[in-house]
Write a protein that holds these residues in place. Sequence first.
Motif, short mmCIF file in Angstrom:
data_model
loop_
_atom_site.label_atom_id
_atom_site.label_comp_id
_atom_site.label_asym_id
_atom_site.label_seq_id
_atom_site.Cartn_x
_atom_site.Cartn_y
_atom_site.Cartn_z
N THR A 335 0.86 -1.20 0.00
CA THR A 335 0.00 0.00 0.00
C THR A 335 0.89 1.24 0.00
O THR A 335 1.78 1.37 0.86
N VAL A 336 0.62 2.15 -0.94
CA VAL A 336 1.44 3.37 -1.08
C VAL A 336 0.54 4.57 -0.74
O VAL A 336 -0.54 4.74 -1.32
N VAL A 337 1.03 5.40 0.17
CA VAL A 337 0.28 6.59 0.63
C VAL A 337 1.12 7.83 0.39
O VAL A 337 2.32 7.86 0.74
N ASP A 341 -0.36 14.80 0.52
CA ASP A 341 -1.72 15.14 0.09
C ASP A 341 -2.69 14.25 0.86
O ASP A 341 -2.98 13.12 0.44
N PRO A 342 -3.22 14.73 1.99
CA PRO A 342 -4.12 13.90 2.81
C PRO A 342 -5.39 13.50 2.08
O PRO A 342 -5.99 12.46 2.41
N SER A 343 -5.79 14.27 1.09
CA SER A 343 -7.03 13.96 0.38
C SER A 343 -6.85 12.88 -0.69
O SER A 343 -7.83 12.40 -1.27
N SER A 344 -5.61 12.52 -0.96
CA SER A 344 -5.33 11.54 -2.01
C SER A 344 -5.66 10.13 -1.52
O SER A 344 -5.56 9.82 -0.33
N GLU A 345 -6.03 9.29 -2.44
CA GLU A 345 -6.34 7.89 -2.10
C GLU A 345 -5.07 7.04 -2.12
O GLU A 345 -4.17 7.28 -2.92
N PRO A 346 -4.99 6.04 -1.26
CA PRO A 346 -3.82 5.16 -1.27
C PRO A 346 -3.82 4.30 -2.55
O PRO A 346 -4.86 4.04 -3.15
N LEU A 347 -2.64 3.88 -2.91
CA LEU A 347 -2.47 3.01 -4.09
C LEU A 347 -2.21 1.59 -3.61
O LEU A 347 -1.26 1.34 -2.86
N TYR A 348 -3.04 0.67 -4.04
CA TYR A 348 -2.86 -0.75 -3.72
C TYR A 348 -2.18 -1.43 -4.93
O TYR A 348 -2.76 -1.45 -6.03
N MET A 349 -1.03 -1.95 -4.69
CA MET A 349 -0.27 -2.53 -5.80
C MET A 349 0.41 -3.83 -5.37
O MET A 349 0.43 -4.18 -4.18
N ASN A 350 0.95 -4.55 -6.35
CA ASN A 350 1.56 -5.86 -6.13
C ASN A 350 3.02 -5.84 -6.58
O ASN A 350 3.36 -5.24 -7.61
#
Length: 502
Positions: A335-337, A341-350
Amino acid sequence: MSNNWINPLIGICNTSVLVASGYVIWTCAAKKDKNTSIRSAESPKRPPPKKSIIPTGPSPVKEKNSSSSDEKNTDSAKEKNKKSKENEEGKKEKEKKKSKILGVKEQTDTGSKSKEEDKKEKKKESSKSRKSRKSLKKLLEKSKKSKTVEKKKEKSESDENPEDNEKPPEPGSDPRKIWAFKAAKMKCQAICKLHQDKIKGYMPPNCTYTAYDANPDLSRYTDVRCIEETRVILKNHERDFIHASWMRMPGKDDMSYITTQGPLPETLVDFWHMIYQEKISYVLMLCTLFEGGVEKCTLYYPEKLAEVVRFGRYEITLTECKEEAIANTTWNALTVVDTADPSSEPLYMNHVQVPWWPDQLAPEDARPMIELYKWVKSVNPKGIPICVHCSAGVGRTATFVGIDYATRRIMENPNIEMVDIVREMRAMRFQAVQSHMQFLFLYVALMQYFIDEGVVEMTGRIEAFMTQYKKHAQRKLAKRAVQNQQGEKAAADEKEKEKEKA
């Protein structure tokens, strides 16, 4: 006149007759002596024949006297002739004896010399004959060895490329089948030489390297450039350069890959900014952190479950250790945060790591790589690029991407050459498919992919080609394993020395 008177004229006549007859007899005897001497000289062994002298006058007394005198003269002449003959014969015998003695000496001398010379000549001839025999034996042995080597080569070639009277695919057949049949005619050495001659030093025309030249510290290898026209541009970042290139696939689906180098300590923030910016779902790591005691990539991800690492504004967390995507691989969910930018969504990656592909070489079996390729293609969301990296991002990385790119080009044109395919790829990523082993592996991977798809059968010349490659790869990998062990020992020794100094 008395009866006892004798006419003086008669007496004179008688005396004259007697004298004349004696002269005649004497001349005849002399001639005979000369003839006999000549005959005796010519043939000494034969005695002259005796001839009776016939009296010519009426007085028998005077005839007897004359004949006796003649006989005496002839006897004396004969004796002289005999003595002269004996002297001549003695001289001749002496000369013969001397000549015999000298001849014997000469013969002995010449015989001894000739014998020694004959022995020397025989020795020379025997040595020459021995040398010639040895040379002939060597030639025969060489010819036998060459024949055996040729037979072995012919056997190996026949085993690797059997004459199975395979018919080429019919016109209108699947393009992949046509390409595979044609490609399997080539041998591994010929393919490696093709890379050496036509690809290794190839640089695409009309390419620039402006950003690469401006950021020399951000490249892992100085001889691997980054093409300006295809580089990934970082947005909303302190700098827009990262050593990464777009490789877009032919076709209408706009499938693309990001090919990049293994991150450096100076480029860790840049790498995660690119991942977050492009919303990457799968990162394929086709290398290990160290190989042969040499660093190939900096650690840029958490290794333990729930571990959090931070690079600049990005926090990366290992949220799940999943089962192997394929055998001997590591599959982790991250998970990349973006903390800025607190309003940004985290990125779920493999993150999938492949540790069994050595640098500059290729695996001996293409099936695991084809499984990984098909798996990634099936799980990656459409329209989202797949990020692939190794150490330099041009060898193993571009070879993996080449499976997709070459398949698409073969479907368009089954007669296309692999050299042309790789040159097209190099126009997007500098030094794509870097080594001859990777170029050869691309052939094998495509054939294995087409076999798995049921388009090509694993028989005949294709099977022979695959077995030939496997033997070739095994030899290369065995050498590399020894080199890696030596490199690891040297690296461990250096670390111990540094500890001792500290």
